[in-house]
Design a protein around this motif. Sequence first.
Motif, PDB file in Angstrom:
ATOM      1  N   GLU A  20      -5.655  -3.539   9.503  1.00  0.00           N
ATOM      2  CA  GLU A  20      -6.544  -2.823   8.590  1.00  0.00           C
ATOM      3  C   GLU A  20      -5.885  -2.473   7.261  1.00  0.00           C
ATOM      4  OE1 GLU A  20      -9.650  -1.934   8.953  1.00  0.00           O
ATOM      5  OE2 GLU A  20     -10.050  -2.505  11.031  1.00  0.00           O
ATOM      6  N   SER A  21      -4.555  -2.617   7.205  1.00  0.00           N
ATOM      7  CA  SER A  21      -3.858  -2.142   5.999  1.00  0.00           C
ATOM      8  C   SER A  21      -4.274  -2.902   4.754  1.00  0.00           C
ATOM      9  CB  SER A  21      -2.343  -2.247   6.202  1.00  0.00           C
ATOM     10  OG  SER A  21      -1.968  -3.599   6.451  1.00  0.00           O
ATOM     11  N   PHE A  22      -4.519  -4.190   4.882  1.00  0.00           N
ATOM     12  CA  PHE A  22      -4.919  -4.978   3.709  1.00  0.00           C
ATOM     13  C   PHE A  22      -6.251  -4.474   3.142  1.00  0.00           C
ATOM     14  CE2 PHE A  22      -7.226  -8.663   1.966  1.00  0.00           C
ATOM     15  CZ  PHE A  22      -6.388  -8.954   0.912  1.00  0.00           C
ATOM     16  N   LEU A  23      -7.222  -4.206   4.021  1.00  0.00           N
ATOM     17  CA  LEU A  23      -8.516  -3.706   3.572  1.00  0.00           C
ATOM     18  C   LEU A  23      -8.387  -2.329   2.928  1.00  0.00           C
ATOM     19  CD1 LEU A  23     -10.683  -4.769   6.645  1.00  0.00           C
ATOM     20  CD2 LEU A  23     -10.477  -5.930   4.455  1.00  0.00           C
ATOM     21  N   LEU A  24      -7.524  -1.500   3.512  1.00  0.00           N
ATOM     22  CA  LEU A  24      -7.336  -0.173   2.930  1.00  0.00           C
ATOM     23  C   LEU A  24      -6.676  -0.254   1.560  1.00  0.00           C
ATOM     24  CD1 LEU A  24      -6.178   1.790   6.108  1.00  0.00           C
ATOM     25  CD2 LEU A  24      -8.416   1.838   4.998  1.00  0.00           C
ATOM     26  N   GLN A  77      -8.228   1.188  -1.852  1.00  0.00           N
ATOM     27  CA  GLN A  77      -7.465   2.102  -2.707  1.00  0.00           C
ATOM     28  C   GLN A  77      -7.389   1.570  -4.133  1.00  0.00           C
ATOM     29  OE1 GLN A  77      -6.083   5.196  -1.644  1.00  0.00           O
ATOM     30  NE2 GLN A  77      -6.074   5.389  -3.872  1.00  0.00           N
ATOM     31  N   THR A  78      -7.217   0.263  -4.272  1.00  0.00           N
ATOM     32  CA  THR A  78      -7.156  -0.341  -5.610  1.00  0.00           C
ATOM     33  C   THR A  78      -8.485  -0.165  -6.348  1.00  0.00           C
ATOM     34  OG1 THR A  78      -5.564  -1.987  -4.814  1.00  0.00           O
ATOM     35  CG2 THR A  78      -6.743  -2.477  -6.866  1.00  0.00           C
ATOM     36  N   LEU A  79      -9.594  -0.409  -5.654  1.00  0.00           N
ATOM     37  CA  LEU A  79     -10.906  -0.211  -6.271  1.00  0.00           C
ATOM     38  C   LEU A  79     -11.109   1.242  -6.685  1.00  0.00           C
ATOM     39  CD1 LEU A  79     -13.187  -2.403  -3.971  1.00  0.00           C
ATOM     40  CD2 LEU A  79     -12.654  -2.835  -6.363  1.00  0.00           C
ATOM     41  N   LEU A 100      -6.170  -2.628 -17.579  1.00  0.00           N
ATOM     42  CA  LEU A 100      -6.298  -1.332 -18.233  1.00  0.00           C
ATOM     43  C   LEU A 100      -6.489  -0.190 -17.239  1.00  0.00           C
ATOM     44  CD1 LEU A 100      -8.646  -2.315 -21.203  1.00  0.00           C
ATOM     45  CD2 LEU A 100      -6.184  -1.991 -21.270  1.00  0.00           C
ATOM     46  N   LEU A 101      -7.107  -0.480 -16.098  1.00  0.00           N
ATOM     47  CA  LEU A 101      -7.499   0.582 -15.181  1.00  0.00           C
ATOM     48  C   LEU A 101      -6.558   0.772 -13.997  1.00  0.00           C
ATOM     49  CD1 LEU A 101     -11.354  -0.107 -15.067  1.00  0.00           C
ATOM     50  CD2 LEU A 101     -10.171   1.643 -16.386  1.00  0.00           C
ATOM     51  N   LEU A 102      -5.845  -0.277 -13.588  1.00  0.00           N
ATOM     52  CA  LEU A 102      -5.010  -0.182 -12.393  1.00  0.00           C
ATOM     53  C   LEU A 102      -3.588   0.254 -12.734  1.00  0.00           C
ATOM     54  CD1 LEU A 102      -6.010  -3.355 -10.327  1.00  0.00           C
ATOM     55  CD2 LEU A 102      -6.755  -0.996  -9.996  1.00  0.00           C
ATOM     56  N   PRO A 103      -2.918   0.911 -11.790  1.00  0.00           N
ATOM     57  CA  PRO A 103      -1.481   1.177 -11.975  1.00  0.00           C
ATOM     58  C   PRO A 103      -0.714  -0.145 -12.040  1.00  0.00           C
ATOM     59  CG  PRO A 103      -2.411   2.514 -10.198  1.00  0.00           C
ATOM     60  CD  PRO A 103      -3.462   1.520 -10.569  1.00  0.00           C
ATOM     61  N   PRO A 104       0.423  -0.175 -12.718  1.00  0.00           N
ATOM     62  CA  PRO A 104       1.167  -1.436 -12.867  1.00  0.00           C
ATOM     63  C   PRO A 104       1.514  -2.093 -11.539  1.00  0.00           C
ATOM     64  CG  PRO A 104       2.024   0.234 -14.353  1.00  0.00           C
ATOM     65  CD  PRO A 104       1.033   0.928 -13.495  1.00  0.00           C
ATOM     66  N   GLY A 105       1.871  -1.282 -10.522  1.00  0.00           N
ATOM     67  CA  GLY A 105       2.239  -1.875  -9.229  1.00  0.00           C
ATOM     68  C   GLY A 105       1.087  -2.614  -8.590  1.00  0.00           C
ATOM     69  N   ASP A 106      -0.114  -2.043  -8.639  1.00  0.00           N
ATOM     70  CA  ASP A 106      -1.283  -2.714  -8.061  1.00  0.00           C
ATOM     71  C   ASP A 106      -1.648  -3.961  -8.850  1.00  0.00           C
ATOM     72  OD1 ASP A 106      -1.395  -0.802  -6.144  1.00  0.00           O
ATOM     73  OD2 ASP A 106      -2.972   0.386  -7.085  1.00  0.00           O
ATOM     74  N   GLN A 109       0.338  -5.928 -10.513  1.00  0.00           N
ATOM     75  CA  GLN A 109       1.308  -7.000 -10.300  1.00  0.00           C
ATOM     76  C   GLN A 109       1.118  -7.706  -8.961  1.00  0.00           C
ATOM     77  OE1 GLN A 109       3.268  -8.125 -12.599  1.00  0.00           O
ATOM     78  NE2 GLN A 109       2.669  -6.529 -14.058  1.00  0.00           N
ATOM     79  N   ASN A 110       0.390  -7.094  -8.050  1.00  0.00           N
ATOM     80  CA  ASN A 110       0.094  -7.720  -6.757  1.00  0.00           C
ATOM     81  C   ASN A 110      -1.011  -8.750  -6.978  1.00  0.00           C
ATOM     82  OD1 ASN A 110      -0.687  -8.419  -4.152  1.00  0.00           O
ATOM     83  ND2 ASN A 110      -0.377  -6.348  -3.367  1.00  0.00           N
ATOM     84  N   LYS A 111      -0.639 -10.007  -7.145  1.00  0.00           N
ATOM     85  CA  LYS A 111      -1.599 -11.039  -7.535  1.00  0.00           C
ATOM     86  C   LYS A 111      -2.699 -11.233  -6.502  1.00  0.00           C
ATOM     87  CE  LYS A 111       1.388 -13.760 -10.576  1.00  0.00           C
ATOM     88  NZ  LYS A 111       1.929 -15.107 -10.870  1.00  0.00           N
ATOM     89  N   ILE A 112      -2.326 -11.258  -5.222  1.00  0.00           N
ATOM     90  CA  ILE A 112      -3.334 -11.492  -4.187  1.00  0.00           C
ATOM     91  C   ILE A 112      -4.393 -10.392  -4.235  1.00  0.00           C
ATOM     92  CG2 ILE A 112      -3.717 -11.654  -1.705  1.00  0.00           C
ATOM     93  CD1 ILE A 112      -0.944 -12.822  -1.426  1.00  0.00           C
ATOM     94  N   MET A 113      -3.952  -9.149  -4.309  1.00  0.00           N
ATOM     95  CA  MET A 113      -4.871  -8.023  -4.379  1.00  0.00           C
ATOM     96  C   MET A 113      -5.714  -8.100  -5.644  1.00  0.00           C
ATOM     97  SD  MET A 113      -5.385  -5.206  -2.517  1.00  0.00           S
ATOM     98  CE  MET A 113      -3.780  -4.912  -1.800  1.00  0.00           C
TER      99      MET A 113
END
Length: 903
Positions: free
Chosen positions: A127-131, A135-137, A234-240, A242-246
Amino acid sequence: MLTETSLSIWGWGSLGIVLFLITFGPFVIFYLTFYILCFVGGGLVVTLLFGKTNSEKYLEQCEHSFLPPTSTGVPKCLEEMKREARTIKIDRRLTGANIIDEPLQQVIQFSLRDYVQYWYYTLSDDESFLLEIRQTLQNALIQFATRSKEIDWQPYFTTRIVDDFGTHLRVFRKAQQKITEKDDQVKGTAEDLVDTFFEVEVEMEKEVCRDLVCTSPKDEEGFLRDLCEVLLYLLLPPGDFQNKIMRYFVREILARGILLPLINQLSDPDYINQYVIWMIRDSNCNYEAFMNIIKLSDNIGELEAVRDKAAEELQYLRSLDTAGDDINTIKNQINSLLFVKKVCDSRIQRLQSGKEINTVKLAANFGKLCTVPLDSILVDNVALQFFMDYMQQTGGQAHLFFWMTVEGYRVTAQQQLEVLLSRQRDGKHQTNQTKGLLRAAAVGIYEQYLSEKASPRVTVDDYLVAKLADTLNHEDPTPEIFDDIQRKVYELMLRDERFYPSFRQNALYVRMLAELDMLKDPSFRGSDDGDGESFNGSPTGSINLSLDDLSNVSSDDSVQLHAYISDTGVCNDHGKTYALYAITVHRRNLNSEEMWKTYRRYSDFHDFHMRITEQFESLSSILKLPGKKTFNNMDRDFLEKRKKDLNAYLQLLLAPEMMKASPALAHYVYDFLENKAYSKGKGDFARKVPPLIPKTDSDPEHRRVSAQLDDNVDDNIPLRVMLLLMDEVFDLKERNQWLRRNIKNLLQQLIRATYGDTINRKIVDHVDWMTSPEQVADSVKRFRDAFWPNGILAETVPCRDKSIRMRTRVAGKTKLLAIMPDELKHIIGAETTRKGILRVFEMFQHNQLNRRMVYVFLEGFLETLFPQYKFRELFNKLHSRSKQMQKYKQKLQTTQAPSLQKR
């Protein structure tokens, strides 16, 4: 010899083997083999151990020298997988308003369920991937909500959207005109209209064209992906981010799962038609409007759909078994349906044969037209506009303008004298001043139309002109001072074959009847506008003196005038707040020097600017007054900026070169800077007619609508919006400017009579209400219910049958014409009203053009939401592959090449 040698070798060899076996025994061979294998094996083991030790030492030395470190990605990944899954806590707060967060969370949940979970669970139960995606959205929505709260949305809703819609309508109107100009005999197809539309768009926008995004599904998807990626950056934190798949997952959900279906729905002509019908569902369909739509329709599909439906209803009614009173009702219905069917068949046959009939030309050739008396024409705005255009063509405009100017003078003079009498009864004496103003205005009319210097000059009996001149010199002017000459001018226009008699035989007369809706009904109906040609004349001409701005100040080259704004403040007068600017004025001449302060509002500057640019056309391209700001115009920073801009305006105005170029300008400047209450406007008399040479922009039709709003439009949002929309819907910019001024004055009176000074406040309150949490939550709920009714993903709506869509179009047009009030027809004209309404409706019948409008609104929304980022440049780059844009650039290069070669 060789044989003997080989035998000796074999002999000696055999003897040696026999002696070896006799000496050591038969098992010596096995021992020897074992010893050899042990020796070789021991040598290999020693070599391996020694080499490994040395190799490890060497690699250890190399690790600290020039070789890169070994990769730890896979071991680290394996280590992470062996750890226990950590719990991810989801904070359900998004916008800070629970009423909005609840439906938003449902939208997120439904999106993940229908676009991700259905395939993800076939790959993994983790479930972690969906969560993480959720969280990113949520992070993106939180940033979006925070940004939205910081933005002032009032300019966007009251200015930007209206400007974008008006510009879109202007491009469509110009495209229709181009199609018509190409070939009047050949009917342009929908594809031709779309291509021409984007040609006009690039001519108007200069830097951008949206043809690829609106016509190519592949390019549209690419555009939305790029746009969503920018928004996520513009809206996401840099770490999120940079996660290309996400990022790719979220991008695809936004682009293809939400934005693209929404744009498809909003740009669907059938959806728009249904929405229009739903919006005006309370109004009843008008039979006359329905028949007008049938008779005016140029779409064979619409006519066939209505005809087939009428035939179906006829078949049903004829199958009914009725008796008594019902049979009469059914007979009437059958007769009506037969008439509709006959009209549709006739119209289809005419369109298929290509023999379209112009009703105006048909009426002109037929010759039997109703007569509109001249006195009725002169008091009706629609009729007067066409007569004015005709008089302009024949060179008789001076007579008509003189008659109109005298009418305005009479009304104003009567009002001024009534005010004078009331003041005298109150013990106040201003007789000389009022009579001086009246005399100045009367002399101005005489000089412009009747004197020897007048050009063009009104031709009347010389003795009447001499009598008038003597009266002006020796008597006080009265409201009736021009009556004798005005009566003669009226008789001249009525009897002279060049004027009214010839006008009745002209095509403009027939077009006037069409606007008055009198081609089919001979009874005269009052109205207030028409569809005539634009003209370049006006009744006022060069009258520089009017009832409200006469002064005896004369200009003198020896006088030096300097002025600057020394201070600014905010005043409150009976609950109305406004800014006041203190102007310090220095006037020097040969013998004395004076200094004083005068106080002016921005509206005083605006009125002054309007007056001098009307009288001195050359100033309009030199002097630029700082723009208005309807909202937050009492902000201190804004007032300081406006003070700086107004100071620059004053310095440019008072420059010696400016005064020398326009000597008469000094009169207006002195009057404005005098230490007295500023008298706004040029008076009712001068306001009734436009200046002699109307303002013209360089190719104004190929500019955005907001680029050419009139300077004399009040700082009033409803008036601005209504004028802008009426200009584009009914093409008033192409009409008589005198008529347009009358329409503007009428709208001003209507708005002020209805709302007074509170209308802007009401609009501000309405925008605040639209952006309130309750309304935003309601919009989110409507979006949720549209895409997930009852929590289930909505199935793709099947495309409705063509005949149903065509009948919906007819119903929509009928509803729109039916709700148009007669008052609007009296203001604009019946024919112009019908054309304008049908033009707007036709604009919404093209999917590609609707997409363009949706994308324009989206771009404006993002530019408002992120003002610090260069979204305009980004959109220009995203649309840079436009074919129309490339053609336009090639055309520019071709046209500029000869001029560059000459240089």
